[in-house]
Design an enzyme around this catalytic site. Structure first.
Site, mmCIF file in Angstrom:
data_model
loop_
_atom_site.group_PDB
_atom_site.id
_atom_site.type_symbol
_atom_site.label_atom_id
_atom_site.label_comp_id
_atom_site.label_asym_id
_atom_site.label_seq_id
_atom_site.Cartn_x
_atom_site.Cartn_y
_atom_site.Cartn_z
ATOM 1 N N LYS A 128 9.674 7.856 -52.921
ATOM 2 C CA LYS A 128 9.070 6.708 -52.243
ATOM 3 C C LYS A 128 10.095 5.613 -51.988
ATOM 4 O O LYS A 128 9.986 4.860 -51.016
ATOM 5 C CB LYS A 128 7.893 6.168 -53.045
ATOM 6 C CG LYS A 128 6.590 6.936 -52.789
ATOM 7 C CD LYS A 128 6.774 8.419 -53.047
ATOM 8 C CE LYS A 128 5.639 9.304 -52.714
ATOM 9 N NZ LYS A 128 5.920 10.713 -53.033
ATOM 10 N N HIS A 168 -10.308 -10.507 -42.979
ATOM 11 C CA HIS A 168 -9.782 -10.332 -41.622
ATOM 12 C C HIS A 168 -8.561 -11.223 -41.437
ATOM 13 O O HIS A 168 -8.575 -12.379 -41.848
ATOM 14 C CB HIS A 168 -10.861 -10.731 -40.601
ATOM 15 C CG HIS A 168 -10.380 -10.694 -39.188
ATOM 16 N ND1 HIS A 168 -10.248 -9.513 -38.488
ATOM 17 C CD2 HIS A 168 -9.998 -11.702 -38.339
ATOM 18 C CE1 HIS A 168 -9.810 -9.794 -37.275
ATOM 19 N NE2 HIS A 168 -9.652 -11.110 -37.161
#
Length: 463
Positions: free
Chosen positions: A52, A440
């Site tokens: 990773k 959001h």
């Protein structure tokens, strides 16, 4: 020869082994942890973490290459592979140091050396022998992990490598062939392409990442074509010839592929050979340790965890197994670990993240007409548009019932799989998830939007 007695002796210091040791120690049990290499095992030193780190370096390279699309003037002057390795090593080193400190502070006795199960004891548990010394446990936990498989007749060496060698290449190849299109294969193919390598993936099954939902496989294949990663699916490798200037991979249709490096990424096998398991009465099936749902081997007081046990080969599964077995030994009667609720992430670009049943699996289990699906396109997600990623979030539910599978693809979608695991693990209905407020603009909204679709009240998607 000395014999020292403990409540628990753990053979193997990887993810499952050290998790067992730490949790058992927390519960007041005396613990010996036997490890022949470095504490942390494959995941920390040759798997999850260094891979990773490579993938993040690849992401940085892509960001520099594509900077002008965001109005930023930048250039990619090349890949400093020794510098990448230094970054990798620094990440691994910090985690390794921290893990050593955890084990020491927990009072776990770390035994360095190659151990084997010398015998099972009539009263339960067994003896692990290391360099002539014996460590007797009222309970023994087998956690010896796995190793990279190869193909019959294909010898590893020279230009033919496994993921272990791929992490330490002295220089980047110009051309690479990856044999195997599952997790390890597509992750390293993704890294190499970001570093400028010409890559071809060969997969014997009909699709890339064949264990994932077909919708994810299709989208990954489209993304790989766009990135210039070639692949051949539904075809087997018949041989590899090495020469002074490269290697040639032959396929069953008579065609061939030339490469500087050939990566064999056909999965991992359990490390059980020559460790005394079968001689002590532990039942093996093609190398895997056979256990019941409580990870007991059938030999009293002997358990197995992690990659030894058939199923998902994931570090976090090993952690969960280790915690479970320690609590089982301590008499806490924990709930068994279910593979169905374990999240899975493939960290290529774009990322795949999933948990639970695929759509075909759900239709087979519950009936073709008893399953509903919502597939929310990330084109309607503001954060995904900002990141310039495409993909989707797919929810699979039983009609009038819970969500039984979630399948996601897109940049950084692995970060969303935690909520997905909670949804599936807690048998949540789409209406339950739709009622939750998702911030959001985040990619996390996409999960809420897909739930809104299944709940019959789509907002940024067509019904």
């Amino acid at each position: 020869m000395t014999t020292t007695t403990f409540d628990v002796v753990v053979l193997g210091g990887g993810s499952g082994g050290y998790a067992t040791a730490l949790r058992a120690s927390q519960l007041g049990l005396s613990v010996a942890l036997v490890e022949k290499d470095r504490l942390g095992g494959t995941c920390l030193h040759r798997g999850c973490i260094p891979t990773k780190a490579l993938l993040h370096a690849a992401e940085v390279a892509d960001a520099a290459r594509e900077a002008t699309a965001f109005g930023v003037r930048a250039t990619l002057d090349g890949i400093d592979l020794p510098g990448v390795h230094a970054y990798q090593d620094a990440v691994v080193g910090r985690l390794y140091q921290g893990l050593q400190g955890l084990v020491k502070s927990a009072g776990v006795v770390l035994v360095e050396g190659a151990g084997r199960l010398a015998e099972a004891l009539p009263e339960g548990g067994g003896v692990v022998e290391v360099a002539g010394d014996r460590y007797q446990g009222r309970h023994v936990v087998l956690a010896t992990g796995s190793f990279a498989r190869t193909l019959p007749g294909l010898e590893i060496g020279g230009r033919v490598i496994t993921s272990d060698e791929a992490l330490r290449l002295p220089e980047l190849p110009e051309r690479a062939v990856v044999i195997g299109g599952s997790v390890i294969g597509v992750e390293l193919a993704s890294v190499w392409r970001s570093f400028g390598v010409e890559v071809t993936v060969v997969e014997a099954l009909p699709t890339l990442v064949p264990l994932e939902d077909p919708a994810l496989s299709r989208q990954l294949e489209r993304a790989f074509r766009k990135r210039g990663i070639a692949f051949r699916t539904g075809i087997r490798t018949t041989g590899v010839e090495q020469g002074a200037d490269g290697a040639t991979v032959t396929l069953e249709d008579g065609s061939s592929l030339d490469a500087d490096v050939v990566l064999v990424a056909v999965g991992r096998a359990p490390r059980t050979a020559d460790l005394g398991f079968a001689e002590a009465g532990v039942r093996l099936d093609r190398g895997w340790v056979v256990t019941d749902e409580r990870l007991a081997t059938g030999v009293p007081g002997i358990y197995a965890v992690g990659d030894l046990v058939p199923g998902l080969q994931l570090a976090h599964r090993g952690f969960a197994h280790g915690i479970f077995v320690a609590e089982e030994i301590a008499g806490l009667a924990p709930q068994p670990v279910r593979d169905l609720t374990i999240p899975r992430v493939t960290y290529c670009e774009p990322e795949l993240a999933s948990v639970g049943l695929t759509e075909p699996q759900a239709r087979e289990q519950y009936g073709a007409d008893a399953v509903e699906v919502a597939d929310y396109n990330l084109g309607g997600n503001g954060r995904s548009q900002i990141l310039r990623t495409t993909g989707s979030v797919k929810l699979v539910r039983v009609k009038d019932g819970p969500v039984v599978g979630i399948h996601m693809i897109g940049s950084r979608m692995g970060e969303q799989v935690g909520e997905a695991a909670l949804i599936v693990g807690w048998d949540a209905h789409p209406e339950d998830v739709a009622a939750l407020i998702h911030a959001h603009p985040t990619q996390n909204e996409a999960l809420g939007e897909a739930a809104l679709v299944l709940a019959g009240k789509p907002l940024h998607a067509h019904a």
